[in-house]
Design an enzyme around this catalytic site. Structure first.
Site, PDB file in Angstrom:
ATOM      1  N   GLN A  29     -13.276  -5.751  -0.540  1.00 23.56           N
ATOM      2  CA  GLN A  29     -14.533  -6.115   0.105  1.00 23.56           C
ATOM      3  C   GLN A  29     -15.711  -5.600  -0.706  1.00 23.56           C
ATOM      4  O   GLN A  29     -15.688  -4.501  -1.247  1.00 23.56           O
ATOM      5  CB  GLN A  29     -14.574  -5.532   1.516  1.00 23.56           C
ATOM      6  N   SER A  42      -8.209  -1.743  -1.848  1.00 24.74           N
ATOM      7  CA  SER A  42      -8.330  -1.819  -0.394  1.00 24.74           C
ATOM      8  C   SER A  42      -7.853  -3.150   0.175  1.00 24.74           C
ATOM      9  O   SER A  42      -6.663  -3.447   0.175  1.00 24.74           O
ATOM     10  CB  SER A  42      -9.784  -1.535  -0.006  1.00 24.74           C
ATOM     11  N   LEU A  43      -8.779  -3.977   0.651  1.00 21.80           N
ATOM     12  CA  LEU A  43      -8.444  -5.285   1.211  1.00 21.80           C
ATOM     13  C   LEU A  43      -7.561  -6.087   0.267  1.00 21.80           C
ATOM     14  O   LEU A  43      -6.674  -6.834   0.701  1.00 21.80           O
ATOM     15  CB  LEU A  43      -9.739  -6.064   1.492  1.00 21.80           C
ATOM     16  N   ARG A  48      -7.991  -7.782  10.863  1.00 19.01           N
ATOM     17  CA  ARG A  48      -8.415  -6.526  10.237  1.00 19.01           C
ATOM     18  C   ARG A  48      -9.940  -6.473  10.128  1.00 19.01           C
ATOM     19  O   ARG A  48     -10.574  -5.468  10.455  1.00 19.01           O
ATOM     20  CB  ARG A  48      -7.780  -6.401   8.853  1.00 19.01           C
ATOM     21  N   HIS A  66     -12.516   3.626   5.281  1.00 23.03           N
ATOM     22  CA  HIS A  66     -11.566   4.590   4.723  1.00 23.03           C
ATOM     23  C   HIS A  66     -11.841   6.025   5.172  1.00 23.03           C
ATOM     24  O   HIS A  66     -11.653   6.974   4.410  1.00 23.03           O
ATOM     25  CB  HIS A  66     -11.519   4.480   3.196  1.00 23.03           C
ATOM     26  N   GLN A  87      -4.069   2.753   5.750  1.00 26.57           N
ATOM     27  CA  GLN A  87      -5.023   2.529   4.670  1.00 26.57           C
ATOM     28  C   GLN A  87      -6.475   2.491   5.130  1.00 26.57           C
ATOM     29  O   GLN A  87      -7.376   2.945   4.435  1.00 26.57           O
ATOM     30  CB  GLN A  87      -4.675   1.221   3.942  1.00 26.57           C
TER      31      GLN A  87
END
Length: 393
Positions: free
Chosen positions: A96, A180-181, A205, A292, A341
């Site tokens: 992202q 991440s994503l 999500r 996060h 995560q």
């Protein structure tokens, strides 16, 4: 229940067949009311009769314990199938923040890529391609929209590479890595997660993380020019002065870390970073909230629910996790890590250093919008960065 646990329990049952006494002293497995073998787990205390009247001693109890231990061992073994993997050809997927209005406009000239957007639009309930191409920016930047948009854009970029380089370009991949994503893109590329389920999960999500962000005033700041230790000290000072939480969320590379926390703490950190800690800059980011960190804890339950509803297979190639910088092969372990995560720091710096130190990296493809990953790699290993081809969305 996973296959490894079932196999382990079966071993326990087989062992019980040799140790569970019946009238007359001959061994047997205690039968269930319908006559089929079972283990009466709730009644296996030493010497206690089970529901059929059979007395179970310490040996039977040990046999069941053996089965449970065997299951655990098998489970651990199944999650280490990618130990010693090769970095030779790596595929990278952005996270992202890589989105921008106008992305994917040329990409959908590839028929397969356009088909992906059509499929995704049916799942999310709106024209995702139009949002990518025409915006508006405020809508595309919304976490609930940007997450499925980047996932689809990344998978569409894979189709562009397939169209231009053939199936061989895809099959030569030895590892997938992501920010991440992007881990969902990596898992889909690796055959662990279907495209449709990937859209479904990233939609939920994004919505869950958006809701968590809306529930608390939080944010993120990019800190440039400090190492990780000094950035941690900066966070500690900002937390002390503001009375609010803030911590490193993204370990990107030396001199470039992203911190997440309460808005007051973010403002204080940006204020003191340059004059007191000699940072080159501290720039607040246009994001919904403190990703996060524990600020995202409210999103975990929804994410766990949607992950439980989809099938996740063993990846065909290793996918390195942002949580512990390791690849995992057990689908249930992968699901658990994906849920973790959203509240755990991204260990990208470790992942890139491991790739560079391996000496085995020859080439890579960054699939998706932007060139963030190649840019970070340039700060760690310029030679390696030069071997990364951007398949832009």
């Amino acid at each position: 229940m996973s296959k490894s646990w079932l196999l382990g329990l079966l071993l326990g049952c087989v062992a019980c067949a040799f140790v569970a006494p019946r009238a007359g002293g001959s061994p047997r497995v205690a039968p269930a009311p319908g006559g089929s073998p079972r283990v009466a787990l709730g009644r296996l205390r030493g010497g206690e009769a089970n529901s059929t009247g059979t007395t179970w001693g310490a040996s039977a109890y040990a046999a069941v314990a053996l089965g449970v231990v065997s299951a655990a061992v098998l489970r651990r073994a199944s999650d280490a199938d990618f130990d010693g993997f090769s970095y030779k050809t790596a595929f990278f997927f952005p996270g992202q923040g890589a989105q921008s209005v106008g992305m994917c406009k040329e990409l959908v000239e590839v028929p397969k890529a356009k088909e992906l957007f059509e499929t995704a639009s049916d799942i999310v309930g709106y024209d995702l391609l139009d949002c990518c191409v025409n915006g508006p920016k405020e809508e595309l930047d919304r976490t609930a929209v940007s997450q499925p948009a980047i996932f689809v854009a990344s998978m569409a970029a894979v189709e562009k590479l397939r169209a231009e380089g053939g199936e061989d370009a895809i099959e030569e991949a030895t590892v997938a890595m992501s920010l991440s994503l992007g881990e969902y893109s990596a898992l889909s590329f690796a055959g662990a997660l279907s495209f449709e389920d990937g859209v479904k999960v990233t939609k939920v999500r994004g919505e869950a993380m958006q809701a968590a962000a809306d529930a608390a005033a939080s944010g993120m700041v990019s800190v440039v020019g400090l190492d990780s230790a000094k950035t941690e000290a900066l966070c500690a000072k900002a937390s002390e002065l503001s009375g609010q939480r803030i911590q490193i969320a993204n370990y990107l590379c030396k001199g470039n870390y992203t911190v997440s926390g309460d808005q007051e703490a973010c403002a204080k950190l940006a204020e003191i970073a340059k004059p007191e800690f000699k940072a080159r800059m501290a720039v607040p980011l246009a994001v919904a909230g403190a990703f996060h960190t524990d600020f995202m804890a409210p999103a975990v339950e929804k994410l766990e629910e949607v992950l439980a509803s989809v099938e996740l297979k063993k990846p065909r190639i290793p996918v390195v996790s942002n949580v512990d910088a390791k690849p995992h092969s057990d689908p249930e372990s992968i699901k658990a890590i994906l849920a973790k995560q959203v509240t755990a720091p991204v260990q990208w710096e470790t992942q890139m250093k491991d790739l560079s130190a391996s000496g085995g990296f020859e080439k890579g493809y960054e699939c998706g919008p932007g060139k963030v990953i190649a840019g970070i790699m340039k700060r760690i290993d310029k030679a390696a960065a030069g071997n990364i081809t951007n398949i832009t969305a």
